[in-house]
Design an enzyme around this catalytic site. Structure first.
Site, PDB file in Angstrom:
ATOM      1  N   HIS A  54       0.859  -1.184   0.000  1.00  0.00           N
ATOM      2  CA  HIS A  54       0.000   0.000   0.000  1.00  0.00           C
ATOM      3  C   HIS A  54       0.893   1.231   0.000  1.00  0.00           C
ATOM      4  CE1 HIS A  54      -3.766   2.219   0.767  1.00  0.00           C
ATOM      5  NE2 HIS A  54      -2.980   3.043   1.430  1.00  0.00           N
ATOM      6  N   CYS A  55       0.772   2.039  -1.037  1.00  0.00           N
ATOM      7  CA  CYS A  55       1.638   3.214  -1.195  1.00  0.00           C
ATOM      8  C   CYS A  55       1.068   4.406  -0.426  1.00  0.00           C
ATOM      9  CB  CYS A  55       1.774   3.556  -2.680  1.00  0.00           C
ATOM     10  SG  CYS A  55       2.787   5.026  -2.990  1.00  0.00           S
TER      11      CYS A  55
END
Length: 219
Positions: A54-55
């Protein structure tokens, strides 16, 4: 980053089967069957196909469909930061009076050098920007090298942590899996249509390595 954010990385709209297939898992949160290499993201509240991570910068997950956009964006940011910092060094040293021990320390702490009157407003601004640029080079270098290493070995972050190696199909095949069939053009034109080799549900594996892993588990 636009395509990283706008590309749907989940499998909800892909018509997931209602019957649990071999190698698949049931996700209680999504109440859907999850294919291999897919994992649930608590931030996105979705199962992401071939989930990498998850960025925090884009606020979405990097997975099967948008991994190439993320990797190319990181590559461009890394090259851009290297160019910007490298191009500025000559001007920075000229403004602060050359490469000396004190000037190098002023780059490490420009605010301290300014408070003690060692830097003017202009040199303080220049050294602060250069220091921030050096931090950016370090961050983007880490992101680029880590992503390159993962793709080189045919792994996601989760698979790297769990030492999963069965998806390593060789250097070229691993990169085509991420960048698509027209991988040689996506570097200069990221939005170019470049079909991925699979469908996000089924992935080729190193059969021999997979057999070794299964035999080890049965012992």
């Amino acid at each position: 980053m636009y395509w990283v954010i706008t590309t749907d990385a989940t499998g909800r709209k892909s018509g997931l089967p209602s019957v649990l297939k071999p190698g698949w898992r049931y996700c209680a949160e999504c109440q859907l069957n999850s294919p291999p290499r897919s994992y649930h993201c608590s931030d996105c509240a979705e199962c992401v196909l071939k989930r990498d991570h998850h960025c925090m910068f884009t606020g979405c997950c990097v997975g099967y469909r948008n991994h190439r956009y993320y990797f190319i964006a990181v590559t461009y940011m890394w090259l851009g930061s290297l160019y910007g910092v490298g191009y500025s060094w000559a001007h920075i040293w000229q403004e602060v009076g050359g490469v000396t021990y004190a000037n190098v320390l002023s780059l490490a702490g420009p605010h301290v050098a300014f408070l003690f009157g060692y830097l003017t407003w202009y040199t303080f601004l220049m050294t602060s920007l250069q220091t921030a640029g050096c931090v950016l080079v370090f961050m983007t270098s880490y992101l680029f090298l880590y992503q390159f290493f993962l793709i080189f070995n045919g792994q996601t972050m989760y698979e790297r942590r769990h030492n999963t190696k069965i998806y390593n199909l060789g250097f070229r095949r691993n990169f085509v899996e991420v960048l698509g069939k027209r991988w040689y053009l996506t570097w200069v034109w990221p939005s170019l249509q470049s079909s991925l080799l699979g469908n996000g549900f089924n992935f080729r594996t190193d059969t021999l390595l997979e057999e070794i892993v299964e035999n080890h588990k049965s012992v």
